[in-house]
Every structure is written in C-alpha cells, then in structure tokens.
Enzyme design. Structure first.
Site, PDB file in Angstrom:
ATOM      1  CB  CYS A  11      -1.332  -5.728  16.102  1.00 26.99           C
ATOM      2  SG  CYS A  11      -1.981  -5.382  14.482  1.00 26.99           S
ATOM      3  CD  GLU A  48      -5.614  -3.648  14.836  1.00 23.06           C
ATOM      4  OE1 GLU A  48      -5.624  -2.770  13.958  1.00 23.06           O
ATOM      5  OE2 GLU A  48      -4.703  -4.465  14.949  1.00 23.06           O
ATOM      6  CG  HIS A  60       2.671  -7.518  15.022  1.00 26.28           C
ATOM      7  ND1 HIS A  60       1.459  -8.172  14.986  1.00 26.28           N
ATOM      8  CD2 HIS A  60       2.606  -6.551  14.065  1.00 26.28           C
ATOM      9  CE1 HIS A  60       0.696  -7.620  14.059  1.00 26.28           C
ATOM     10  NE2 HIS A  60       1.365  -6.634  13.485  1.00 26.28           N
TER      11      HIS A  60
HETATM   12  N1  CAA Z   1       9.365 -12.221  -6.247  1.00 22.17           N
HETATM   13  C1  CAA Z   1       9.938 -12.101  -5.022  1.00 22.17           C
HETATM   14  N2  CAA Z   1       9.755 -11.009  -4.226  1.00 22.17           N
HETATM   15  C2  CAA Z   1       8.944 -10.026  -4.678  1.00 22.17           C
HETATM   16  C3  CAA Z   1       8.327 -10.091  -5.950  1.00 22.17           C
HETATM   17  C4  CAA Z   1       8.561 -11.254  -6.746  1.00 22.17           C
HETATM   18  N3  CAA Z   1       8.006 -11.396  -7.942  1.00 22.17           N
HETATM   19  N4  CAA Z   1       7.596  -8.959  -6.112  1.00 22.17           N
HETATM   20  C5  CAA Z   1       7.750  -8.215  -4.998  1.00 22.17           C
HETATM   21  N5  CAA Z   1       8.569  -8.859  -4.132  1.00 22.17           N
HETATM   22  C6  CAA Z   1       8.996  -8.435  -2.800  1.00 22.17           C
HETATM   23  C7  CAA Z   1       9.372  -6.966  -2.734  1.00 22.17           C
HETATM   24  O1  CAA Z   1      10.731  -6.736  -3.092  1.00 22.17           O
HETATM   25  C8  CAA Z   1       9.086  -6.669  -1.275  1.00 22.17           C
HETATM   26  O2  CAA Z   1      10.141  -7.168  -0.468  1.00 22.17           O
HETATM   27  P1  CAA Z   1      11.080  -6.157   0.342  1.00 22.17           P
HETATM   28  O3  CAA Z   1      10.180  -5.336   1.219  1.00 22.17           O
HETATM   29  O4  CAA Z   1      11.973  -7.057   1.128  1.00 22.17           O
HETATM   30  O5  CAA Z   1      11.768  -5.314  -0.674  1.00 22.17           O
HETATM   31  C9  CAA Z   1       7.870  -7.557  -0.964  1.00 22.17           C
HETATM   32  O6  CAA Z   1       7.860  -8.556  -1.958  1.00 22.17           O
HETATM   33  C10 CAA Z   1       6.541  -6.817  -1.047  1.00 22.17           C
HETATM   34  O7  CAA Z   1       6.451  -6.208  -2.309  1.00 22.17           O
HETATM   35  P2  CAA Z   1       5.929  -4.703  -2.440  1.00 22.17           P
HETATM   36  O8  CAA Z   1       6.662  -3.850  -1.435  1.00 22.17           O
HETATM   37  O9  CAA Z   1       5.970  -4.294  -3.851  1.00 22.17           O
HETATM   38  O10 CAA Z   1       4.419  -4.932  -1.967  1.00 22.17           O
HETATM   39  P3  CAA Z   1       3.233  -3.919  -1.866  1.00 22.17           P
HETATM   40  O11 CAA Z   1       3.732  -2.507  -1.914  1.00 22.17           O
HETATM   41  O12 CAA Z   1       2.204  -4.316  -2.860  1.00 22.17           O
HETATM   42  O13 CAA Z   1       2.664  -4.258  -0.438  1.00 22.17           O
HETATM   43  C11 CAA Z   1       2.748  -3.650   1.881  1.00 22.17           C
HETATM   44  C12 CAA Z   1       3.469  -4.362   0.729  1.00 22.17           C
HETATM   45  C13 CAA Z   1       2.797  -2.135   1.634  1.00 22.17           C
HETATM   46  C14 CAA Z   1       3.447  -3.986   3.182  1.00 22.17           C
HETATM   47  C15 CAA Z   1       1.259  -4.112   1.910  1.00 22.17           C
HETATM   48  O14 CAA Z   1       1.184  -5.491   2.060  1.00 22.17           O
HETATM   49  C16 CAA Z   1       0.471  -3.450   3.015  1.00 22.17           C
HETATM   50  O15 CAA Z   1       0.052  -2.292   2.911  1.00 22.17           O
HETATM   51  N6  CAA Z   1       0.188  -4.210   4.107  1.00 22.17           N
HETATM   52  C17 CAA Z   1      -0.605  -3.711   5.227  1.00 22.17           C
HETATM   53  C18 CAA Z   1       0.217  -2.874   6.190  1.00 22.17           C
HETATM   54  C19 CAA Z   1       1.194  -3.731   6.964  1.00 22.17           C
HETATM   55  O16 CAA Z   1       1.039  -4.923   7.144  1.00 22.17           O
HETATM   56  N7  CAA Z   1       2.251  -3.077   7.499  1.00 22.17           N
HETATM   57  C20 CAA Z   1       3.231  -3.768   8.321  1.00 22.17           C
HETATM   58  C21 CAA Z   1       3.726  -2.887   9.455  1.00 22.17           C
HETATM   59  S1  CAA Z   1       2.355  -2.219  10.385  1.00 22.17           S
HETATM   60  C22 CAA Z   1       1.830  -3.522  11.370  1.00 22.17           C
HETATM   61  O17 CAA Z   1       2.530  -4.460  11.569  1.00 22.17           O
HETATM   62  C23 CAA Z   1       0.461  -3.439  11.979  1.00 22.17           C
HETATM   63  C24 CAA Z   1      -0.449  -4.374  11.253  1.00 22.17           C
HETATM   64  O18 CAA Z   1      -0.591  -5.537  11.658  1.00 22.17           O
HETATM   65  C25 CAA Z   1      -1.122  -3.905  10.062  1.00 22.17           C
END
Ligand code: CAA
Length: 440
Positions: free
Chosen positions: A120, A83, A244
């Site tokens: 991916c 990618e 994945h």
């Molecule tokens: N202690 C323990 N857990 C905590 C915590 C703490 N202090 N703070 C937050 N968490 C947990 C949250 O509860 C959450 O868990 P759940 O989903 O089980 O509820 C997890 O940690 C993540 O926290 P947030 O949701 O608040 O995190 P975020 O919004 O900052 O980011 C994300 C999460 C949106 C996935 C971000 O990492 C992102 O945009 N990633 C890129 C996109 C991605 O990877 N998507 C996955 C599907 S798409 C795909 O697979 C293709 C690819 O490769 C990209």
C-alpha cells in the site's frame, strides 16, 4: 526553491456498495457493531463486472486531465501503483495511457511510464519519484500523473473480507501546486516481513493480527526517522494526520501511538502528569516485560484523557470519513485519508492555507513512510472540484446474493458471467482482455 507537490486529486470509486452492518453482518452471523465500532467501517466499494484497476485508474486520470485542461503533451510521466496487477511485465500505466489516448488529442509516446510495487505504500513512493523527477530538473516543464488503483478483495470468509474495497486515486504532481507542497524531509521504517503476501495469487495470504503489530512498529520507526531529519514533532504542529487506513480501527491504534510519541518531553506530557503520570522510561525497569506492561497501562490511561480525545477528534478522526464508506483501497488508502481531511476543512470553512499535515503511509512487507505537507493557496478550489460525495451516493447497493456473484466475477479462479448491475457512466469499461477502453 520552487514548491513541488500535489496540484489536484481525483477519486474514482467502484460503482457497487456492500452495506456491512445491514447486509454482510447478518449473512456472516456477526454482530454489526464488530464492523461499525470495532473495525470502524460502514460499507465497502466494489467494482461492477465492467470495472477493473485499469478502468478505475483511467476514469480518474481522465477526469483529472479534463478538469485541469491538460493534453498528453503536458504530461511527462505516468506511474501506476497497485497490488492488483495482472501482468508481471507490462505495467498498468501503459494500459491507462492507451485508454486516455482514445479520448485526448495526441499521445503519451514521450512520457516515462512505470508501475510501482511495495504493497500500500507504493503510491506514496510513486509521488516521491515524481517529486524527485521534477526536483532533478528532468521534467521539461511537464507534469506527472500518479495513479493508485486496486481491487482490494480477499478470499471469501477470510477475516480481511470485511475490510475489502475498490477504487482509484489519480494525483497530478507539479511545480507550484494548488493543493499541497510536499516536504523534502522523509522518515522510513522498513524491515523484511511476511505478514501479508500475494505470491502469484490473486487474494492475499494474511496474518491479520501480526500485520497490525508490524504496521505500528514500522510507523513508529518512520516517525523517529522523520524527526531525525525534520526535528521533533509536536501534536499541535499538524492540522491533520492522514494515515494509511486499511480500516479505521487500525488508525485508532496508530493515532494513539503517534500521539504518545509526539508528547514525549513536551509541555503536554507535563500537563497530563498529574492525571496519568509520566510515560514510563525503559531505564526505570529491570526487564522488557515489566516496561511493556507499564507502557500498556500508560497508553490505556492516555486514551481516556480529554486532551487526547479532543486532539484525535480534530486531527485524525476527520481523515477516516471516506474510508468508512469505501473500505480499504490499498495503494489509494492514505490518499483518500488526505482527501477526507481536506474535505473536512472545506466543510468546516477552516482557513487551512499554510497549515501542515503529517502523512503516514504504510505498505505490508513492510515499510512506513512519514513526510509533511503544507496546504497551498488553491486548496479550496481543488476540493470543491472533487465529486467524491456524488460518486459515493450513486453506488448501487448489493444484496448478499449479488455480492457473492460479483465477488466470483472478480475471482480469476471462478468461471463467471455476471450481468452489469449499473449503467456505465464514464469513458472506460472493461470489455475483456485486449479490448479494454472506450465504450462504443
Ligand atoms: N462490538 C464492538 N467491537 C467489536 C465487536 C463488537 N460486537 N466484535 C469485535 N469487536 C472489535 C474487536 O475488539 C477488535 O477491536 P480491537 O482490535 O480494538 O480489540 C475489532 O473489533 C476487530 O475484531 P477482531 O480482532 O475479532 O476481528 P478479526 O480478527 O475478525 O479481523 C483483522 C481483524 C485481523 C484485522 C482482519 O480484518 C484482517 O485480517 N484484515 C486484513 C489485514 C489488515 O488490514 N491488516 C492491517 C495492517 S496491514 C496493512 O495495513 C496493509 C493493508 O492495507 C492490508
């Protein structure tokens, strides 16, 4: 029918490491457990300033060919899935072949080369292409090399920044393979989605929360489609289920979803009925909302059962161990998960020959693919030869200031001239456009 599948795997990590709880979390003002417990990540791999998708891919393929005693004459096909491509016309596989020709006798002029793109899932698609090429009788007895290579970087302060990673996986696809035989049956879940895009831009535009929902929806469809050709799946059918892995927390959700689906109408569901009831059936509810609420409650209860937790710990958790230390490698990610599973069996001295794995690949945009693999007799020898632990251990650990500089060094929009932080230890380094190749 002769078995076709993956004969050998080599992994090449970026040479730098960013510690997420220790270095990234304090700089971002975040609780370290958000990364370690929430996302399930300890560290990310980064490329040094002399590494890119070509050098990582070529170094992985070089070790693969050298270890298997191959010359260019033995290879009839080289596909790169990425990618992170930098050219819309010339495929990355031509650059990789050019590098390899500098160190092996002979050339790849006879080899079919290409670049596969579907986020991916593309490397799994390239493995499928190689499988079909061999099965169709077009390989003339030669092997195919499939390389998954990415610098999976996000813009600074994007929520995806914590999930970054960089590395390559090179796979040798042959008849009568040493490692795994790939099943002919596949299942797909595919739909036009706009959750993760890179339209002529280096860093992705991501709707992170939506991307997670799309992953789960397409994966469920792919499992159902797989069952329509291969028959019903049962959780005990598989020694491991590598998914994945954009980050391990995502796979926690996918594992639970897959398990719920697999136990439907089985003795496992019967066994759990006294404890948590049966899975809600749509026909028992007046509307979707009430049904979905009932499903959520069932899934929450299922996650707490000993039965599920033991299954997950044995079948899915071990697939995440390498990913925890390197982050997302996009196209390579599911192939790292498979390697991690095999390494787990090797370390625990499990007799894996003949056992099956269910492999769940996914690419945003979006498509999931599910297929089964059967572990082959020579798997131990192949796992023993991988030097992934050694590579992970010798990564240079970045300070936050160094991380900022190295991120800039790989940002095409920033003019940056950063010194190398490590001494190149392999054949190929990035010396600037047109001068990529063997280090002098
Ligand atoms: N202690 C323990 N857990 C905590 C915590 C703490 N202090 N703070 C937050 N968490 C947990 C949250 O509860 C959450 O868990 P759940 O989903 O089980 O509820 C997890 O940690 C993540 O926290 P947030 O949701 O608040 O995190 P975020 O919004 O900052 O980011 C994300 C999460 C949106 C996935 C971000 O990492 C992102 O945009 N990633 C890129 C996109 C991605 O990877 N998507 C996955 C599907 S798409 C795909 O697979 C293709 C690819 O490769 C990209």
């Amino acid at each position: 029918m002769t078995a076709v599948g993956i004969d050998a795997i080599e992994i090449r990590t970026g040479r730098l490491k960013l510690d997420l709880p220790g270095t990234f979390a304090p700089a971002q003002g975040e609780d370290p457990e958000k990364y370690t417990k929430g996302l399930g990540l300890n560290a990310s791999s980064f490329p040094d300033s002399y590494e890119d998708i070509v050098t990582m891919g070529a170094n992985a393929a070089h070790r693969l060919m050298e270890r298997k005693g191959l010359t260019p004459e033995d290879v009839g096909r080289i596909d790169v899935a990425t990618e992170s491509a930098f050219d819309n016309s010339k495929p990355v596989s031509t650059y990789v072949a050019g590098c390899l020709e500098q160190v092996f006798d002979g050339d790849f002029h006879h080899a079919n080369k290409g670049e596969r793109k579907f986020a991916c899932v593309a490397a799994t698609q390239a493995v499928d292409d190689a499988y079909n090429w061999i099965r169709a009788g077009r390989s003339r007895g030669k092997a195919a090399i499939v390389i998954a290579t990415d610098t999976a970087l996000y813009a600074r302060d994007d929520p995806g920044e914590a999930t970054q990673g960089a590395g390559a996986v090179a796979m040798l696809i042959t008849e009568d393979p040493n490692l795994v035989e790939i099943s002919a049956e596949q299942g797909y879940g595919s739909a036009d989605e706009t959750d993760f895009l890179k339209p002529q831009q280096q860093f992705p535009s991501v709707d992170g929360k939506r991307s997670m929902q799309v992953y789960l929806a397409r994966m469920r469809e792919a499992v159902e489609d797989f069952e329509s050709v291969a028959g019903a799946t049962h959780p005990d059918d598989y020694a491991y289920i590598p998914y994945h892995t954009p980050f391990p927390g995502m796979v926690r959700k996918a594992g639970l979803l897959g398990y719920r689906h697999m136990i439907r109408d089985t003795s496992v569901e019967d066994d759990l009925a006294d404890e948590i009831g049966r899975q809600p059936r749509r026909e028992a509810f007046d509307d979707d909302e009430a049904y979905e609420e009932a499903i959520r409650e069932y899934v929450d209860a299922l996650a707490e059962t000993e039965h599920y937790q033991e299954w997950y710990a044995a079948t899915v958790e071990p697939t995440l161990e390498i990913s925890r230390e390197v982050g997302n490698w996009y196209t390579g990610s599911v192939h790292i998960a498979r390697a991690s599973a095999l390494r787990d069996a090797y370390e625990k001295d499990v007799d894996l020959e003949g056992q099956r794995m269910l492999v769940g690949s996914y690419g945003s945009g979006a498509q999931a693919e599910v297929h089964a693999e059967t572990v082959r007799e020579g798997w131990r020898e192949e796992v023993e030869a991988m030097n992934v632990d050694e590579q992970l251990d010798r990564r240079y650990e970045l300070s936050f200031e160094e991380y900022e500089e190295i991120h800039d060094a790989h940002n095409h929009d920033v003019d940056s001239d950063v010194e190398e932080l490590t001494t190149p230890d392999s054949e190929f380094v990035f010396d600037g456009w047109g001068r990529m190749g063997e280090r002098q």
